[in-house]
Each structure stands twice: as structure tokens, then as C-alpha cells.
Design a protein around this motif. Structure first.
Motif, PDB file in Angstrom:
ATOM      1  N   SER A 177       0.672  -1.346  -0.066  1.00 15.09           N
ATOM      2  CA  SER A 177       0.179  -0.010  -0.172  1.00 15.09           C
ATOM      3  C   SER A 177       0.788   1.284   0.055  1.00 15.09           C
ATOM      4  O   SER A 177       0.489   2.342  -0.303  1.00 15.09           O
ATOM      5  CB  SER A 177      -1.093  -0.159   1.127  1.00 15.09           C
ATOM      6  OG  SER A 177      -0.094   0.111   2.536  1.00 15.09           O
ATOM      7  N   ARG A 178       2.096   1.188   0.262  1.00 16.00           N
ATOM      8  CA  ARG A 178       3.169   2.216   0.473  1.00 16.00           C
ATOM      9  C   ARG A 178       2.599   3.288   1.558  1.00 16.00           C
ATOM     10  O   ARG A 178       2.564   4.413   1.233  1.00 16.00           O
ATOM     11  CB  ARG A 178       3.362   2.819  -0.805  1.00 16.00           C
ATOM     12  CG  ARG A 178       4.047   1.955  -1.921  1.00 16.00           C
ATOM     13  CD  ARG A 178       4.589   2.712  -3.100  1.00 16.00           C
ATOM     14  NE  ARG A 178       5.065   1.841  -4.084  1.00 16.00           N
ATOM     15  CZ  ARG A 178       5.555   2.059  -5.273  1.00 16.00           C
ATOM     16  NH1 ARG A 178       5.362   3.247  -5.646  1.00 16.00           N
ATOM     17  NH2 ARG A 178       6.483   1.367  -6.000  1.00 16.00           N
ATOM     18  N   LYS A 179       2.273   2.697   2.550  1.00 19.48           N
ATOM     19  CA  LYS A 179       1.751   3.525   3.710  1.00 19.48           C
ATOM     20  C   LYS A 179       2.361   3.031   5.110  1.00 19.48           C
ATOM     21  O   LYS A 179       2.956   1.843   5.121  1.00 19.48           O
ATOM     22  CB  LYS A 179       0.327   3.371   3.818  1.00 19.48           C
ATOM     23  CG  LYS A 179      -0.461   4.035   2.631  1.00 19.48           C
ATOM     24  CD  LYS A 179      -1.943   3.988   2.856  1.00 19.48           C
ATOM     25  CE  LYS A 179      -2.791   4.608   1.762  1.00 19.48           C
ATOM     26  NZ  LYS A 179      -4.200   4.412   1.919  1.00 19.48           N
ATOM     27  N   LEU A 180       2.520   4.035   5.949  1.00 18.45           N
ATOM     28  CA  LEU A 180       2.788   3.669   7.232  1.00 18.45           C
ATOM     29  C   LEU A 180       1.681   2.809   8.102  1.00 18.45           C
ATOM     30  O   LEU A 180       0.662   3.253   8.144  1.00 18.45           O
ATOM     31  CB  LEU A 180       2.960   5.076   8.177  1.00 18.45           C
ATOM     32  CG  LEU A 180       3.540   4.781   9.748  1.00 18.45           C
ATOM     33  CD1 LEU A 180       4.724   4.031   9.720  1.00 18.45           C
ATOM     34  CD2 LEU A 180       3.488   6.023  10.532  1.00 18.45           C
ATOM     35  N   ALA A 181       2.052   1.573   8.298  1.00 13.45           N
ATOM     36  CA  ALA A 181       0.913   0.702   8.708  1.00 13.45           C
ATOM     37  C   ALA A 181       0.921   0.576  10.437  1.00 13.45           C
ATOM     38  O   ALA A 181      -0.168   0.290  10.831  1.00 13.45           O
ATOM     39  CB  ALA A 181       1.297  -0.762   8.204  1.00 13.45           C
ATOM     40  N   ASP A 182       2.023   0.639  11.009  1.00  9.44           N
ATOM     41  CA  ASP A 182       2.000   0.662  12.340  1.00  9.44           C
ATOM     42  C   ASP A 182       3.360   1.371  13.032  1.00  9.44           C
ATOM     43  O   ASP A 182       4.467   1.653  12.293  1.00  9.44           O
ATOM     44  CB  ASP A 182       1.870  -0.951  12.907  1.00  9.44           C
ATOM     45  CG  ASP A 182       1.009  -0.983  14.212  1.00  9.44           C
ATOM     46  OD1 ASP A 182       0.992  -0.087  14.884  1.00  9.44           O
ATOM     47  OD2 ASP A 182       0.500  -2.081  14.172  1.00  9.44           O
ATOM     48  N   LYS A 183       3.380   1.399  14.488  1.00  8.56           N
ATOM     49  CA  LYS A 183       4.573   1.679  14.915  1.00  8.56           C
ATOM     50  C   LYS A 183       4.738   0.523  16.345  1.00  8.56           C
ATOM     51  O   LYS A 183       3.498   0.624  16.963  1.00  8.56           O
ATOM     52  CB  LYS A 183       4.579   3.211  15.770  1.00  8.56           C
ATOM     53  CG  LYS A 183       4.403   4.079  14.664  1.00  8.56           C
ATOM     54  CD  LYS A 183       4.122   5.562  15.298  1.00  8.56           C
ATOM     55  CE  LYS A 183       3.977   6.636  14.081  1.00  8.56           C
ATOM     56  NZ  LYS A 183       3.536   7.933  14.797  1.00  8.56           N
ATOM     57  N   ILE A 184       5.648   0.159  16.637  1.00 13.14           N
ATOM     58  CA  ILE A 184       6.006  -0.751  17.574  1.00 13.14           C
ATOM     59  C   ILE A 184       6.931  -0.200  18.593  1.00 13.14           C
ATOM     60  O   ILE A 184       8.079   0.375  18.396  1.00 13.14           O
ATOM     61  CB  ILE A 184       6.416  -2.013  17.165  1.00 13.14           C
ATOM     62  CG1 ILE A 184       5.519  -2.718  16.169  1.00 13.14           C
ATOM     63  CG2 ILE A 184       6.687  -2.958  18.332  1.00 13.14           C
ATOM     64  CD1 ILE A 184       5.933  -4.028  15.215  1.00 13.14           C
ATOM     65  N   GLY A 185       6.639  -0.105  19.782  1.00 16.25           N
ATOM     66  CA  GLY A 185       7.460   0.232  21.060  1.00 16.25           C
ATOM     67  C   GLY A 185       6.811  -0.143  22.334  1.00 16.25           C
ATOM     68  O   GLY A 185       6.131  -0.925  22.476  1.00 16.25           O
ATOM     69  N   PRO A 186       7.468   0.383  23.383  1.00 21.69           N
ATOM     70  CA  PRO A 186       8.635   1.361  23.528  1.00 21.69           C
ATOM     71  C   PRO A 186       9.871   0.664  23.299  1.00 21.69           C
ATOM     72  O   PRO A 186      10.026  -0.466  24.074  1.00 21.69           O
ATOM     73  CB  PRO A 186       8.653   2.149  24.799  1.00 21.69           C
ATOM     74  CG  PRO A 186       7.831   1.184  25.781  1.00 21.69           C
ATOM     75  CD  PRO A 186       6.748   0.200  24.844  1.00 21.69           C
ATOM     76  N   ILE A 187      10.615   1.359  22.631  1.00 24.28           N
ATOM     77  CA  ILE A 187      12.239   0.687  22.532  1.00 24.28           C
ATOM     78  C   ILE A 187      12.950   1.983  22.622  1.00 24.28           C
ATOM     79  O   ILE A 187      12.889   2.995  21.867  1.00 24.28           O
ATOM     80  CB  ILE A 187      12.467   0.182  21.085  1.00 24.28           C
ATOM     81  CG1 ILE A 187      11.484  -1.123  20.907  1.00 24.28           C
ATOM     82  CG2 ILE A 187      13.937  -0.317  21.021  1.00 24.28           C
ATOM     83  CD1 ILE A 187      11.531  -1.623  19.799  1.00 24.28           C
ATOM     84  N   ALA A 188      13.935   2.047  23.445  1.00 19.47           N
ATOM     85  CA  ALA A 188      14.720   3.221  23.760  1.00 19.47           C
ATOM     86  C   ALA A 188      15.603   3.484  22.656  1.00 19.47           C
ATOM     87  O   ALA A 188      16.684   2.717  22.509  1.00 19.47           O
ATOM     88  CB  ALA A 188      15.694   2.815  25.016  1.00 19.47           C
TER      89      ALA A 188
END
Length: 323
Positions: A177-188
Motif C-alpha cells: 500500500s506504500r503507507k505507514l502501517a504501524d508503530k511498535i514500542g517502546p524501545i529506547a
């Protein structure tokens, strides 16, 4: 007697083939961020790293960050973080072919397996650019978030994991889709992600802690964090997926992490401030760019030891290998 002669002939042929394979030549491209150049290391005999040396130095644009060789070996791309361009070279001649304007502060880059696309993180404009490698032009830009840095491509070619730096997340980009699908965290301060060969697990180094983070890719969740005992930066996975090679700028070492036992199996001292670590195709050698020593360390991965140190330019950052 005839059988013995045939057997000896077969063994001789195998030995000859192995010798020719091990004697193969390679070129290593190292970006020198502090003097705007690329060092070309000539590995004329793969069996003798102590004979490798810089054969030429290419003057390039401002602050060259990392180089990348296309899987088909036909293109060398170099991100120019100080001039907002990606430069295209022909690795057969090392001649400049084109300069591609991409966005503000391009840093890291990775090719698709079929060499058709190159994916570039734009740290200051907070975007992720897609370059059509045949046309040498940007065909898409995806807004992401704070300081996108090192991208990793999933084995199926559908996802990009992108270290999110001060946002303390890994950006997940859907390439279909050429899109931001998610964000995974927290990671410092996540920096370098890497997928397992199956694509089920992703590993992420952290500049803000001593943790190596493991992510379940399908669930998009953190599985575990392992305290490595040192701050980590670069990351490279052996071809069989068994060992991770992790560079620590603060500790001047490369840690070897066993992905089955989740333990650190070795620590290898290298040059000062090893920025990134890279493995060659068969995993025989690992290379670190030592930014404050102006050297590249060559590690024999079987021996778990540095077998050569090569002087390059000032502030070596990234490395690409043409085999």
C-alpha cells in the motif's frame, strides 16, 4: 586401482573448485563521512584479508552516509546526507551515473531483492523515499515520524521495519500500500532492525539502553528484551539465522548473540567506535566501520577474531560489498 584413481580425480577437482572459490575477488565500498569520500577496498584474494587495501578513493558529495550495492551487482547507490541526494554509480567502472534529489538528509538505504527499487530513510524531512532503480528517480514518499534511520526489508518483500530514533518506536511500512502501517514500542532509541530468515521475528538494537529487542512480526508486539551488557548500534544476521553480530560504539566491540539460546556467545574487540557491522554473502567475514579509528576491522566469523585492519578515510560510516 581404477576406482582409486577416479576417487583421487574427484577429490582433486573438489579441492581445485574450493580453492578457486576461496580465491575470488571482491570490492568493498566504505563511506567516509568526515572527508566526503568513498574508499574502495580491493579484496583481491578472499583467502588473505591481510593483503586487502584501498585501491582508490572517490570524491563524492557532502557527508556520504552509507553505500548499497543492488543484488544484481549493477548499481552502487550512496546517500549524501549533507546534500540531500542519492548518487548512482556503476560498480563496474566506479563512475558516477546520476545524482537523485530525494529529500532532507538521506541516511540509510536498502534494495528490494529484485533490484527494482531502493528504499531510503530521510531523517530530517521525516519521510521514507522509494526510488525506481531503472529510472533513477523517486516514485513515492511516505510520511513516517521522528528521525527514521535504518530500514530492514522482510524476507517476503512486503514490509519495511525502520528504526525510529528519538520517537522510541519502530516504524512498520507496508510496501504493497506504500503507507505507514504501524508503530511498535517502546524501545529506547531503536536504531537497526533485522528480520530472521523466516520473517517471523525481528531484532532491534537500541542506542538508548543495553537491550536487544525481539519483536513478533505477525502480532506486531515486543516478545522480549535481552540486556547485552553494552550499548548497541549496528546489527547483522548470519545467513543461517543462528548468530547476530552486534556492534557497540561505546564498548569498541562486536557481540555475537546466539538466537537459539538468547545468550551472548562472544565479544570481539575491534577499532574505536564501530558504527555499523556488515556480513558478506556467505557469512565468512564481518566488517565494522570504526569511525574514530578511521579503519575497517575484518572479523573471521568462525574464529571469532579480527584477522585484518584496513586504513580508510576519515569517519567511516557504512560499507557495501560487491562479490
Amino acid at each position: 586401482m581404477v576406482g582409486r584413481i577416479v576417487l583421487l580425480s574427484i577429490l582433486a577437482a573438489v579441492f581445485s573448485f574450493t580453492s578457486l572459490r576461496d580465491a575470488r575477488a571482491a570490492k568493498l565500498y566504505v563511506t567516509n563521512m568526515s572527508d566526503d569520500s568513498v574508499s574502495v577496498i580491493m579484496a583481491t584474494d578472499w583467502r588473505q584479508p591481510t593483503t586487502w587495501k584501498v585501491g582508490k578513493t572517490i570524491t563524492v558529495g557532502k557527508m556520504p552516509h552509507v553505500p548499497a550495492i543492488s543484488p544484481d551487482g549493477k548499481k552502487l547507490l550512496v546517500t549524501m546526507a549533507g546534500s540531500d541526494e542519492v548518487w548512482v554509480f556503476n560498480p563496474a567502472t566506479d563512475k558516477l551515473v546520476k545524482k537523485i534529489p530525494v529529500g532532507i538528509k538521506p541516511t540509510h538505504i536498502v534494495f528490494s531483492p529484485d533490484s527494482k527499487y531502493a528504499y531510503v530513510s530521510l531523517e530530517t524531512s521525516q519521510e521514507f523515499a522509494i526510488i525506481d532503480a531503472a529510472a533513477d528517480s523517486v516514485v513515492a514518499k511516505i510520511p513516517v515520524g521522528l528521525e527514521p534511520h535504518v530500514p530492514a526489508l522482510s524476507p517476503d518483500g512486503r514490509l519495511i521495519y525502520l528504526g525510529g530514533g528519538p520517537g522510541n518506536v519502530v516504524f512498520v511500512i507496508d510496501l504493497v500500500s506504500r503507507k505507514l502501517a504501524d508503530k511498535i514500542g517502546p524501545i529506547a532509541v531503536p536504531h537497526v532492525p533485522e528480520f530472521s530468515p523466516t520473517g517471523k521475528i525481528a531484532y532491534v538494537t537500541s542506542r538508548g539502553s543495553n537491550d536487544l529487542t525481539l519483536i513478533d512480526v505477525s502480532a506486531k508486539k515486543i516478545i522480549s528484551k535481552t540486556d547485552m551488557g553494552f550499548n548497541s548500534h549496528g546489527l547483522a544476521l548470519a545467513p543461517d539465522g543462528r548468530y547476530l553480530f552486534i556492534s557497540s560504539e561505546a564498548a569498541d566491540l562486536v557481540g555475537v548473540f546466539d538466537t537459539q539460546n538468547h545468550t551472548l556467545s562472544a565479544k570481539i574487540s575491534v577499532g574505536t567506535f564501530p558504527h555499523l557491522v556488515k556480513l558478506n554473502k556467505d557469512g565468512r567475514f564481518a566488517f565494522t566501520t570504526n569511525m574514530k579509528a578511521n579503519t575497517v576491522s575484518v572479523i573471521d566469523t568462525a574464529k571469532r577474531a579480527v584477522v585484518a585492519t584496513i586504513k580508510v578515510g576519515n569517519g567511516p560510516g557504512g560499507i557495501a560489498i560487491l562479490e
